[in-house]
Design a protein around this motif. Structure first.
Motif, PDB file in Angstrom:
ATOM      1  N   GLY A  21      -0.156 -21.226 -22.197  1.00 28.16           N
ATOM      2  CA  GLY A  21      -1.418 -20.603 -22.602  1.00 28.16           C
ATOM      3  C   GLY A  21      -2.274 -20.210 -21.418  1.00 28.16           C
ATOM      4  O   GLY A  21      -2.894 -19.134 -21.405  1.00 28.16           O
ATOM      5  N   GLY A  22      -2.317 -21.062 -20.408  1.00 32.12           N
ATOM      6  CA  GLY A  22      -3.099 -20.760 -19.213  1.00 32.12           C
ATOM      7  C   GLY A  22      -2.549 -19.569 -18.458  1.00 32.12           C
ATOM      8  O   GLY A  22      -3.299 -18.696 -18.012  1.00 32.12           O
ATOM      9  N   ILE A  23      -1.221 -19.515 -18.316  1.00 25.88           N
ATOM     10  CA  ILE A  23      -0.581 -18.387 -17.624  1.00 25.88           C
ATOM     11  C   ILE A  23      -0.797 -17.101 -18.418  1.00 25.88           C
ATOM     12  O   ILE A  23      -1.140 -16.053 -17.848  1.00 25.88           O
ATOM     13  N   GLU A  24      -0.611 -17.152 -19.737  1.00 22.88           N
ATOM     14  CA  GLU A  24      -0.794 -15.967 -20.577  1.00 22.88           C
ATOM     15  C   GLU A  24      -2.224 -15.437 -20.456  1.00 22.88           C
ATOM     16  O   GLU A  24      -2.431 -14.220 -20.315  1.00 22.88           O
ATOM     17  N   ALA A  25      -3.199 -16.315 -20.506  1.00 22.21           N
ATOM     18  CA  ALA A  25      -4.605 -15.895 -20.391  1.00 22.21           C
ATOM     19  C   ALA A  25      -4.895 -15.325 -19.004  1.00 22.21           C
ATOM     20  O   ALA A  25      -5.633 -14.336 -18.865  1.00 22.21           O
ATOM     21  N   PHE A  26      -4.311 -15.919 -17.970  1.00 17.07           N
ATOM     22  CA  PHE A  26      -4.505 -15.435 -16.608  1.00 17.07           C
ATOM     23  C   PHE A  26      -3.948 -14.017 -16.462  1.00 17.07           C
ATOM     24  O   PHE A  26      -4.600 -13.135 -15.898  1.00 17.07           O
ATOM     25  N   ILE A  27      -2.749 -13.788 -16.974  1.00 18.46           N
ATOM     26  CA  ILE A  27      -2.140 -12.461 -16.902  1.00 18.46           C
ATOM     27  C   ILE A  27      -2.965 -11.452 -17.703  1.00 18.46           C
ATOM     28  O   ILE A  27      -3.238 -10.340 -17.232  1.00 18.46           O
ATOM     29  N   ALA A  28      -3.383 -11.831 -18.905  1.00 14.78           N
ATOM     30  CA  ALA A  28      -4.212 -10.931 -19.722  1.00 14.78           C
ATOM     31  C   ALA A  28      -5.502 -10.571 -18.995  1.00 14.78           C
ATOM     32  O   ALA A  28      -5.948  -9.415 -19.023  1.00 14.78           O
ATOM     33  N   GLY A  29      -6.091 -11.545 -18.312  1.00 13.84           N
ATOM     34  CA  GLY A  29      -7.315 -11.294 -17.547  1.00 13.84           C
ATOM     35  C   GLY A  29      -7.096 -10.318 -16.407  1.00 13.84           C
ATOM     36  O   GLY A  29      -7.948  -9.464 -16.122  1.00 13.84           O
ATOM     37  N   ALA A  30      -5.944 -10.423 -15.743  1.00 13.33           N
ATOM     38  CA  ALA A  30      -5.630  -9.485 -14.657  1.00 13.33           C
ATOM     39  C   ALA A  30      -5.525  -8.062 -15.198  1.00 13.33           C
ATOM     40  O   ALA A  30      -6.032  -7.110 -14.585  1.00 13.33           O
ATOM     41  N   HIS A  31      -4.901  -7.907 -16.368  1.00 18.69           N
ATOM     42  CA  HIS A  31      -4.779  -6.572 -16.959  1.00 18.69           C
ATOM     43  C   HIS A  31      -6.129  -6.046 -17.446  1.00 18.69           C
ATOM     44  O   HIS A  31      -6.367  -4.837 -17.400  1.00 18.69           O
ATOM     45  N   GLN A  32      -6.986  -6.929 -17.878  1.00 21.63           N
ATOM     46  CA  GLN A  32      -8.324  -6.513 -18.299  1.00 21.63           C
ATOM     47  C   GLN A  32      -9.146  -6.076 -17.083  1.00 21.63           C
ATOM     48  O   GLN A  32      -9.864  -5.084 -17.130  1.00 21.63           O
ATOM     49  N   GLN A  33      -9.019  -6.790 -15.985  1.00 20.76           N
ATOM     50  CA  GLN A  33      -9.761  -6.475 -14.776  1.00 20.76           C
ATOM     51  C   GLN A  33      -9.222  -5.232 -14.075  1.00 20.76           C
ATOM     52  O   GLN A  33      -9.983  -4.469 -13.475  1.00 20.76           O
ATOM     53  N   PHE A  34      -7.901  -5.019 -14.148  1.00 17.50           N
ATOM     54  CA  PHE A  34      -7.262  -3.898 -13.460  1.00 17.50           C
ATOM     55  C   PHE A  34      -6.406  -3.104 -14.450  1.00 17.50           C
ATOM     56  O   PHE A  34      -5.175  -3.082 -14.342  1.00 17.50           O
ATOM     57  N   PRO A  35      -7.023  -2.426 -15.414  1.00 21.60           N
ATOM     58  CA  PRO A  35      -6.246  -1.720 -16.443  1.00 21.60           C
ATOM     59  C   PRO A  35      -5.357  -0.631 -15.837  1.00 21.60           C
ATOM     60  O   PRO A  35      -5.780   0.120 -14.965  1.00 21.60           O
ATOM     61  N   GLY A  36      -4.113  -0.618 -16.297  1.00 23.24           N
ATOM     62  CA  GLY A  36      -3.164   0.389 -15.856  1.00 23.24           C
ATOM     63  C   GLY A  36      -2.467   0.075 -14.544  1.00 23.24           C
ATOM     64  O   GLY A  36      -1.540   0.783 -14.155  1.00 23.24           O
ATOM     65  N   TRP A  37      -2.903  -0.948 -13.838  1.00 26.14           N
ATOM     66  CA  TRP A  37      -2.259  -1.317 -12.577  1.00 26.14           C
ATOM     67  C   TRP A  37      -1.013  -2.146 -12.866  1.00 26.14           C
ATOM     68  O   TRP A  37      -0.911  -2.794 -13.916  1.00 26.14           O
ATOM     69  N   VAL A  38      -0.075  -2.133 -11.926  1.00 26.53           N
ATOM     70  CA  VAL A  38       1.174  -2.871 -12.090  1.00 26.53           C
ATOM     71  C   VAL A  38       1.430  -3.774 -10.893  1.00 26.53           C
ATOM     72  O   VAL A  38       0.975  -3.499  -9.776  1.00 26.53           O
TER      73      VAL A  38
END
Length: 121
Positions: A48-65
């Motif tokens: 859950g912590g890893i999933e939330a961390f990854i989701a947060g990265a995508h929210q902060q940097f939308p479209g980045w890979v």
């Protein structure tokens, strides 16, 4: 013997998952249930912590890979690799370096992350 290139590639694939269902599946495949992740910006544990961390990265940097930057190096149950985060096909403005520790099954049990290049505010 562990295939460190495949482990790093699976790690990057999990970090690039933008959908919650796909991310949950990939995190479950790549990380142990009690995984510990620490970098200068976060300390999280478990799927859950890893999933939330990854989701947060995508929210902060939308479209980045996330991409692997350079070779993967490993021995025993640990590997290290550099990664970049940025627009696809462009020089990544964020670059980091992670050390991962594996369990006996080759899943990631611990991540120690470092940020080498971060854009100024």
């Amino acid at each position: 013997m562990n295939d460190f290139n495949a482990i790093a590639a699976a790690y990057i694939e999990a970090f690039n998952a933008t959908g919650a269902v796909e991310r949950k599946r990939l995190v479950s495949d790549v990380f142990t249930p009690e995984v510990a992740y620490t970098d200068p910006m976060a300390a999280v544990a478990g799927h859950g912590g890893i999933e939330a961390f990854i989701a947060g990265a995508h929210q902060q940097f939308p479209g980045w890979v996330f991409t692997l930057v350079g070779p993967v190096d490993g021995h025993g149950r640990q590997a290290r690799f550099a990664w970049g985060l940025g627009p696809e096909g462009a020089e990544p403005p964020v670059v980091g370096f992670d050390v991962v520790v594996l369990d006996d099954d080759g899943r990631i049990a611990q991540v120690l992350g470092f940020l080498d290049k971060v854009p100024s505010a």
